[in-house]
Design a protein around this motif. Structure first.
Motif, PDB file in Angstrom:
ATOM      1  N   ILE A   1      -5.705  12.048   4.244  1.00 16.62           N
ATOM      2  CA  ILE A   1      -4.863  11.346   3.271  1.00 16.62           C
ATOM      3  C   ILE A   1      -3.505  11.018   3.872  1.00 16.62           C
ATOM      4  CG2 ILE A   1      -3.710  11.544   1.030  1.00 16.62           C
ATOM      5  CD1 ILE A   1      -6.024  13.292   0.092  1.00 16.62           C
ATOM      6  N   VAL A   2      -2.949  11.977   4.625  1.00 18.37           N
ATOM      7  CA  VAL A   2      -1.659  11.749   5.285  1.00 18.37           C
ATOM      8  C   VAL A   2      -1.796  10.667   6.354  1.00 18.37           C
ATOM      9  CG1 VAL A   2       0.166  12.790   6.679  1.00 18.37           C
ATOM     10  CG2 VAL A   2      -0.886  14.098   4.826  1.00 18.37           C
ATOM     11  N   ALA A   3      -2.898  10.728   7.111  1.00 22.77           N
ATOM     12  CA  ALA A   3      -3.129   9.722   8.155  1.00 22.77           C
ATOM     13  C   ALA A   3      -3.238   8.325   7.552  1.00 22.77           C
ATOM     14  CB  ALA A   3      -4.401  10.062   8.928  1.00 22.77           C
ATOM     15  N   ARG A   4      -3.931   8.217   6.433  1.00 20.29           N
ATOM     16  CA  ARG A   4      -4.055   6.917   5.760  1.00 20.29           C
ATOM     17  C   ARG A   4      -2.690   6.422   5.280  1.00 20.29           C
ATOM     18  NH1 ARG A   4      -7.745   6.799   0.557  1.00 20.29           N
ATOM     19  NH2 ARG A   4      -5.943   7.963  -0.236  1.00 20.29           N
ATOM     20  N   HIS A   5      -1.889   7.353   4.737  1.00 20.91           N
ATOM     21  CA  HIS A   5      -0.546   7.000   4.259  1.00 20.91           C
ATOM     22  C   HIS A   5       0.306   6.439   5.393  1.00 20.91           C
ATOM     23  CE1 HIS A   5       3.275   7.349   2.072  1.00 20.91           C
ATOM     24  NE2 HIS A   5       3.761   7.867   3.187  1.00 20.91           N
ATOM     25  N   ILE A   6       0.202   7.050   6.574  1.00 17.30           N
ATOM     26  CA  ILE A   6       1.030   6.627   7.709  1.00 17.30           C
ATOM     27  C   ILE A   6       0.475   5.373   8.372  1.00 17.30           C
ATOM     28  CG2 ILE A   6       1.859   7.282   9.998  1.00 17.30           C
ATOM     29  CD1 ILE A   6       1.841  10.198   9.030  1.00 17.30           C
ATOM     30  N   LEU A   7      -0.824   5.377   8.679  1.00 16.56           N
ATOM     31  CA  LEU A   7      -1.401   4.326   9.512  1.00 16.56           C
ATOM     32  C   LEU A   7      -1.821   3.076   8.746  1.00 16.56           C
ATOM     33  CD1 LEU A   7      -3.616   6.567  11.833  1.00 16.56           C
ATOM     34  CD2 LEU A   7      -1.372   5.583  12.339  1.00 16.56           C
ATOM     35  N   ARG A   8      -2.155   3.244   7.471  1.00 19.60           N
ATOM     36  CA  ARG A   8      -2.674   2.087   6.733  1.00 19.60           C
ATOM     37  C   ARG A   8      -1.734   1.597   5.632  1.00 19.60           C
ATOM     38  NH1 ARG A   8      -8.725   1.575   4.024  1.00 19.60           N
ATOM     39  NH2 ARG A   8      -8.508  -0.566   3.245  1.00 19.60           N
ATOM     40  N   GLU A   9      -1.272   2.528   4.812  1.00 20.28           N
ATOM     41  CA  GLU A   9      -0.497   2.114   3.648  1.00 20.28           C
ATOM     42  C   GLU A   9       0.986   1.884   3.944  1.00 20.28           C
ATOM     43  OE1 GLU A   9      -1.280   5.232   0.907  1.00 20.28           O
ATOM     44  OE2 GLU A   9      -3.374   4.639   0.544  1.00 20.28           O
ATOM     45  N   ASN A  10       1.505   2.570   4.990  1.00 22.62           N
ATOM     46  CA  ASN A  10       2.934   2.440   5.311  1.00 22.62           C
ATOM     47  C   ASN A  10       3.166   2.303   6.802  1.00 22.62           C
ATOM     48  OD1 ASN A  10       4.407   3.175   2.562  1.00 22.62           O
ATOM     49  ND2 ASN A  10       2.687   4.598   2.799  1.00 22.62           N
ATOM     50  N   ALA A  11       2.246   1.578   7.461  1.00 25.14           N
ATOM     51  CA  ALA A  11       2.295   1.482   8.923  1.00 25.14           C
ATOM     52  C   ALA A  11       3.618   0.935   9.443  1.00 25.14           C
ATOM     53  CB  ALA A  11       1.139   0.610   9.416  1.00 25.14           C
ATOM     54  N   PHE A  12       4.220   0.008   8.708  1.00 23.97           N
ATOM     55  CA  PHE A  12       5.428  -0.636   9.202  1.00 23.97           C
ATOM     56  C   PHE A  12       6.703   0.142   8.861  1.00 23.97           C
ATOM     57  CE2 PHE A  12       2.618  -4.501   8.450  1.00 23.97           C
ATOM     58  CZ  PHE A  12       2.120  -4.464   9.741  1.00 23.97           C
ATOM     59  N   SER A  13       6.537   1.316   8.278  1.00 24.39           N
ATOM     60  CA  SER A  13       7.695   2.143   7.939  1.00 24.39           C
ATOM     61  C   SER A  13       7.996   3.172   9.034  1.00 24.39           C
ATOM     62  CB  SER A  13       7.443   2.887   6.614  1.00 24.39           C
ATOM     63  OG  SER A  13       7.256   1.979   5.553  1.00 24.39           O
ATOM     64  N   TYR A  14       7.144   3.204  10.051  1.00 26.04           N
ATOM     65  CA  TYR A  14       7.299   4.200  11.107  1.00 26.04           C
ATOM     66  C   TYR A  14       7.526   3.528  12.454  1.00 26.04           C
ATOM     67  CZ  TYR A  14       5.440   7.352   7.563  1.00 26.04           C
ATOM     68  OH  TYR A  14       5.248   8.068   6.405  1.00 26.04           O
ATOM     69  N   ASP A  15       8.401   4.124  13.244  1.00 29.94           N
ATOM     70  CA  ASP A  15       8.718   3.598  14.566  1.00 29.94           C
ATOM     71  C   ASP A  15       7.837   4.266  15.622  1.00 29.94           C
ATOM     72  OD1 ASP A  15      10.582   3.851  17.219  1.00 29.94           O
ATOM     73  OD2 ASP A  15      10.964   1.986  16.132  1.00 29.94           O
ATOM     74  N   LYS A  16       7.494   3.550  16.664  1.00 35.11           N
ATOM     75  CA  LYS A  16       6.651   4.106  17.719  1.00 35.11           C
ATOM     76  C   LYS A  16       7.439   5.035  18.639  1.00 35.11           C
ATOM     77  CE  LYS A  16       3.559   0.138  17.614  1.00 35.11           C
ATOM     78  NZ  LYS A  16       3.008  -1.024  18.337  1.00 35.11           N
TER      79      LYS A  16
END
Length: 265
Positions: free
Chosen positions: A11-26
């Motif tokens: 669920i956390v992975a989906r939140h980060i990678l799919r639902e809010n992918a553009f909210s995180y910096d590489k």
């Protein structure tokens, strides 16, 4: 790199990678990979990623994937043949078992598949070690090395020429870049193959230069084979511990038209 949180919950992975992918910096990943992959899909900024993904995604159409299955099968048979020869070789004391580094073997297999499917070029890494393959592994080892340092000493002026491992890294990059540049030139001059590179050359558009194309290809070459090898290694490990699942997977594979009456790993 010190303490680093790892998201394991789906669920956390989906939140980060799919639902809010553009909210995180590489973050540091992009810094480490940029010298290797440039503006390729993994280290690219958001705008470049969106543009290149729109160009690359159509290349994976049904007809291309169907053709690639034949390459998967041919390269896999090459690996199986290698294993069978090792089993039949001398020094096994009659035992039908050998020890293999499966991650290394699957890395070679994936590199051959990427070479033929993406570049229409046979690395032949299952049976031999070419300078290009040695350079690929050299860049990966350097990337892993850099990920363990807090201070990016490789950015210090003249470090690339003074530090031996940095000189080797530059030499490895030169080998890979020279190979990719030659393959891009060949793809421009020849219209005989149906590789992904041929498609990208046709579809890249006037706003994309050879450098961006090289970065895209470098990403597929470097990142594509390592992740595939890791997944295959763990998949085989888990199947080996669950014989019933292994038999089910073998039966399913042998039921496919291209694999019917083929060898079984």
């Amino acid at each position: 790199m010190g303490s680093m949180p790892i998201a394991e919950d789906p669920i956390v992975a989906r939140h980060i990678l799919r639902e809010n992918a553009f909210s995180y910096d590489k973050g540091v990943l992009a810094d480490i990979l940029e010298p290797i992959m440039g503006k390729g899909l993994i280290p690219a900024d958001l705008d470049t990623w969106k543009q290149r993904r729109r160009v690359i995604a159509p290349a994976f159409h049904a007809a291309y994937l169907e053709a690639m299955v034949k390459i998967f099968t041919a390269c896999s048979e090459r690996t199986i043949s290698k294993f069978n020869k090792l089993l039949e070789g001398e020094g096994n004391d009659g035992q039908k078992s050998i020890e293999l580094d499966l991650e290394a073997e699957f890395s070679s297999l994936a590199l051959d598949i990427i070479g033929l499917g993406v570049f229409n070029y046979d690395f032949g890494s299952v049976t031999k070690e070419s300078p290009v393959i040695k350079a690929v592994y050299g860049t990966l080892f350097e990337a892993e090395h850099r990920s363990t340092f807090y201070i990016p000493y490789w950015k210090i002026p003249l470090a690339r020429w003074i530090v031996p491992r940095q000189r080797k890294f530059q030499d490895d990059l030169k080998v890979i870049n020279t190979c990719l540049d030659e393959l891009i030139t060949n793809a421009k001059e020849s219209r005989q193959d149906a590789s992904l590179l041929r498609f990208l050359v046709d579809m890249r558009g006037a706003d994309v230069d050879d450098r961006q194309l090289r970065d895209d290809l470098m990403t597929m070459l470097i990142a594509g084979h390592e992740t595939t090898a890791a997944v295959l290694t763990w998949a085989v490990f888990l199947l080996a511990q669950n014989p019933s699942k292994m038999k089910k997977a073998q039966a399913e594979g042998l039921g496919m038209p291209l694999l019917h009456e083929r060898q079984t790993l």
